[in-house]
Scaffold this active site. Structure first.
Site, PDB file in Angstrom:
ATOM      1  N   HIS A  85      62.774 -61.657  -3.892  1.00 38.13           N
ATOM      2  CA  HIS A  85      64.130 -61.179  -4.187  1.00 38.13           C
ATOM      3  C   HIS A  85      64.454 -59.825  -3.575  1.00 38.13           C
ATOM      4  O   HIS A  85      65.578 -59.356  -3.668  1.00 38.13           O
ATOM      5  CB  HIS A  85      64.358 -61.099  -5.699  1.00 38.13           C
ATOM      6  CG  HIS A  85      63.688 -59.929  -6.347  1.00 38.13           C
ATOM      7  ND1 HIS A  85      62.343 -59.888  -6.580  1.00 38.13           N
ATOM      8  CD2 HIS A  85      64.176 -58.748  -6.774  1.00 38.13           C
ATOM      9  CE1 HIS A  85      62.037 -58.727  -7.137  1.00 38.13           C
ATOM     10  NE2 HIS A  85      63.120 -58.014  -7.267  1.00 38.13           N
TER      11      HIS A  85
HETATM   12  C1  UD1 Z   1      67.275 -55.610  -9.469  1.00 37.04           C
HETATM   13  C2  UD1 Z   1      66.542 -54.280  -9.254  1.00 37.04           C
HETATM   14  C3  UD1 Z   1      65.143 -54.564  -8.742  1.00 37.04           C
HETATM   15  C4  UD1 Z   1      64.420 -55.557  -9.625  1.00 37.04           C
HETATM   16  C5  UD1 Z   1      65.257 -56.804  -9.766  1.00 37.04           C
HETATM   17  C6  UD1 Z   1      64.611 -57.824 -10.663  1.00 37.04           C
HETATM   18  C7  UD1 Z   1      67.831 -52.306  -8.521  1.00 37.04           C
HETATM   19  C8  UD1 Z   1      68.163 -51.470  -7.358  1.00 37.04           C
HETATM   20  N1  UD1 Z   1      67.203 -53.472  -8.232  1.00 37.04           N
HETATM   21  O1  UD1 Z   1      67.444 -56.204  -8.184  1.00 37.04           O
HETATM   22  O2  UD1 Z   1      64.412 -53.362  -8.707  1.00 37.04           O
HETATM   23  O3  UD1 Z   1      63.172 -55.856  -9.042  1.00 37.04           O
HETATM   24  O4  UD1 Z   1      66.526 -56.423 -10.317  1.00 37.04           O
HETATM   25  O5  UD1 Z   1      65.359 -58.989 -10.711  1.00 37.04           O
HETATM   26  O6  UD1 Z   1      68.118 -51.955  -9.644  1.00 37.04           O
HETATM   27  N2  UD1 Z   1      72.909 -61.564 -10.016  1.00 37.04           N
HETATM   28  C9  UD1 Z   1      73.279 -62.655 -10.743  1.00 37.04           C
HETATM   29  N3  UD1 Z   1      73.025 -62.662 -12.080  1.00 37.04           N
HETATM   30  C10 UD1 Z   1      72.419 -61.624 -12.721  1.00 37.04           C
HETATM   31  C11 UD1 Z   1      72.043 -60.510 -11.958  1.00 37.04           C
HETATM   32  C12 UD1 Z   1      72.296 -60.498 -10.607  1.00 37.04           C
HETATM   33  O7  UD1 Z   1      73.829 -63.609 -10.221  1.00 37.04           O
HETATM   34  O8  UD1 Z   1      72.199 -61.697 -13.960  1.00 37.04           O
HETATM   35  C13 UD1 Z   1      73.164 -61.564  -8.563  1.00 37.04           C
HETATM   36  C14 UD1 Z   1      74.424 -60.846  -8.176  1.00 37.04           C
HETATM   37  O9  UD1 Z   1      74.976 -61.506  -7.105  1.00 37.04           O
HETATM   38  C15 UD1 Z   1      73.942 -59.500  -7.696  1.00 37.04           C
HETATM   39  C16 UD1 Z   1      72.579 -59.843  -7.123  1.00 37.04           C
HETATM   40  O10 UD1 Z   1      72.082 -60.908  -7.905  1.00 37.04           O
HETATM   41  O11 UD1 Z   1      74.803 -58.943  -6.791  1.00 37.04           O
HETATM   42  C17 UD1 Z   1      71.618 -58.707  -7.156  1.00 37.04           C
HETATM   43  O12 UD1 Z   1      71.540 -58.140  -8.482  1.00 37.04           O
HETATM   44  P1  UD1 Z   1      71.176 -56.574  -8.659  1.00 37.04           P
HETATM   45  O13 UD1 Z   1      71.013 -56.248 -10.084  1.00 37.04           O
HETATM   46  O14 UD1 Z   1      72.143 -55.760  -7.869  1.00 37.04           O
HETATM   47  O15 UD1 Z   1      69.835 -56.428  -7.907  1.00 37.04           O
HETATM   48  P2  UD1 Z   1      68.524 -57.334  -7.959  1.00 37.04           P
HETATM   49  O16 UD1 Z   1      68.305 -57.890  -6.614  1.00 37.04           O
HETATM   50  O17 UD1 Z   1      68.553 -58.287  -9.127  1.00 37.04           O
END
Ligand code: UD1
Length: 365
Positions: free
Chosen positions: A206
């Site tokens: 991820h």
């Molecule tokens: C975040 C953390 C990362 C951690 C990871 C675990 C930061 C910078 N990154 O990354 O350190 O290892 O979480 O999962 O804080 N999304 C969904 N549903 C959700 C959450 C996210 O669909 O419940 C999608 C959204 O499109 C979002 C993307 O995933 O834009 C990324 O989510 P985000 O929280 O920005 O970063 P992660 O890649 O999950």
């Protein structure tokens, strides 16, 4: 009674806060409240973990959701400023390295509220990784730095942090793992997927550096398909990765092999059931490198570096980078019986939350 405010936001935070919250609740000497920023919000990324870990529902939910780093961090800061003013905590406890962690630390520091950072001192020395910025900033402005391993102590000392502020408490996530193992082992996750214990691999991906670049992601999927020719590979897809695969039209690479099993993200217990019986784990997650070491399962880290070197020096982890040929070779070596056995690092003993509760009581009573 003095009040501790715990901040959680994203999936890897929940298993770190659960044992601390439980231990403080058992002791009844401090008041505590739990704030969920809402950085992660899907059922499978958040709610399932509260249920699996026995975490009470958050006292405050901010619902900040997804966005750019700046948007997400800013929204958490604005909301938390209001919460801190209502809740008046005596200590803000933050865990890990996600955007919510750093945002909470920034707001608390400006309000002169003491901050404890659990999982302090980890460094990948790679500032292209968003979490590295979060780690450096959070540690710099936290008052109490609770470290999981000796390398973390050394990093903080090298940055000139007063040793009196460094507390080597151990790895709190391993408290959750050890406590949950039996419960996870009783689940039918492995059987339900038609797998045999010890005869499958688990992969998670991820990190933006791996999944946001179509060439890199394509190469990694090729490597997985190759490994799947020898052994089933279970691949629970993070929402970021699912979107990246769709955007880059890489689905055909997943469809090529029946042995490459793409599934939804799993809850904590189902995933632990899966990983604890795996032959091999491939990941770019930080937490999973540690869990593999605690479980004694060989792990290949599909990154160029790790902020958790103890998992390599003492545990079952090997950092192999993202070159598909290297991944294939290293995976084959493990499948041929060459995986690292490793040993459990110091203070990854299931009692870290007790040491943290001792410290919080000492600081506040
Ligand atoms: C975040 C953390 C990362 C951690 C990871 C675990 C930061 C910078 N990154 O990354 O350190 O290892 O979480 O999962 O804080 N999304 C969904 N549903 C959700 C959450 C996210 O669909 O419940 C999608 C959204 O499109 C979002 C993307 O995933 O834009 C990324 O989510 P985000 O929280 O920005 O970063 P992660 O890649 O999950």
């Amino acid at each position: 009674m003095k009040k501790v405010l715990h901040i959680v936001g994203a999936r890897p935070n929940f298993m770190k806060v659960a044992p601390i919250h439980r231990e403080l609740a058992r002791r009844h000497r401090l008041v505590q409240a739990l704030v969920h920023t809402g950085q992660h919000y899907d059922l499978q990324m958040s709610d399932v973990f509260f249920a699996d870990l026995g975490l009470p529902p958050p006292d405050v939910h901010l619902g900040v959701g997804s966005g750019s780093h700046a948007e997400q961090t800013a929204r958490v800061m604005l909301e938390l400023d209001r919460v801190f003013s209502d809740q008046r905590p005596d200590l803000v406890s933050v865990v890990g390295d996600v955007n919510s962690t750093m945002a909470a630390a920034l707001v608390a520091a400006k309000r002169l509220i003491p901050i404890a950072h659990v999982e302090a001192g980890l460094r990948s020395f790679d500032r292209t990784m968003p979490e590295e910025i979060n780690r450096v900033v959070t540690d710099r402005i936290s008052d109490h730095l609770l470290t999981p391993s000796r390398d973390a102590d050394e990093n903080l000392r090298a940055e000139g942090i007063d040793p009196a502020r460094i507390h080597p408490v151990g790895n709190v996530m391993i408290d959750t793992l050890l406590r949950s193992r039996q419960q996870a082992a009783a689940l039918s996750t492995v059987r339900d997927l038609g797998l045999s214990p010890g005869h499958y691999a688990v992969c998670t991906l991820h990190r933006p550096s791996n999944v946001d670049d179509p060439d890199r992601l394509g190469g990694l999927l090729d490597a997985l398909a190759f490994i799947a020719e020898r052994i089933p590979v279970v691949f629970p897809l993070h929402p970021r990765t699912r979107k990246a695969i769709a955007a880059a039209s890489l689905q055909p690479k997943l469809d090529r092999s029946r042995n490459l099993r793409v599934i939804q993200p799993l809850g904590y217990l189902a995933f632990l059931c899966l990983t604890s019986q795996a032959k091999l784990i491939l990941t770019d997650s930080g937490g999973l490198q540690e869990e593999s070491t605690a479980l004694g399962v060989p792990c290949l880290t599909l990154r160029e570096n790790t902020e958790r070197p103890v998992t390599v020096a003492e545990g079952t982890n090997t950092v192999v980078g993202t070159d598909p040929d290297r991944i294939r070779t290293e995976a084959a070596r493990i499948l041929d019986g060459g995986g690292k056995q490793g040993r459990i690092p110091e203070r990854w003993d299931g009692h870290t939350a007790e040491r943290i509760a001792d410290l919080y009581e000492r600081l506040l009573t």
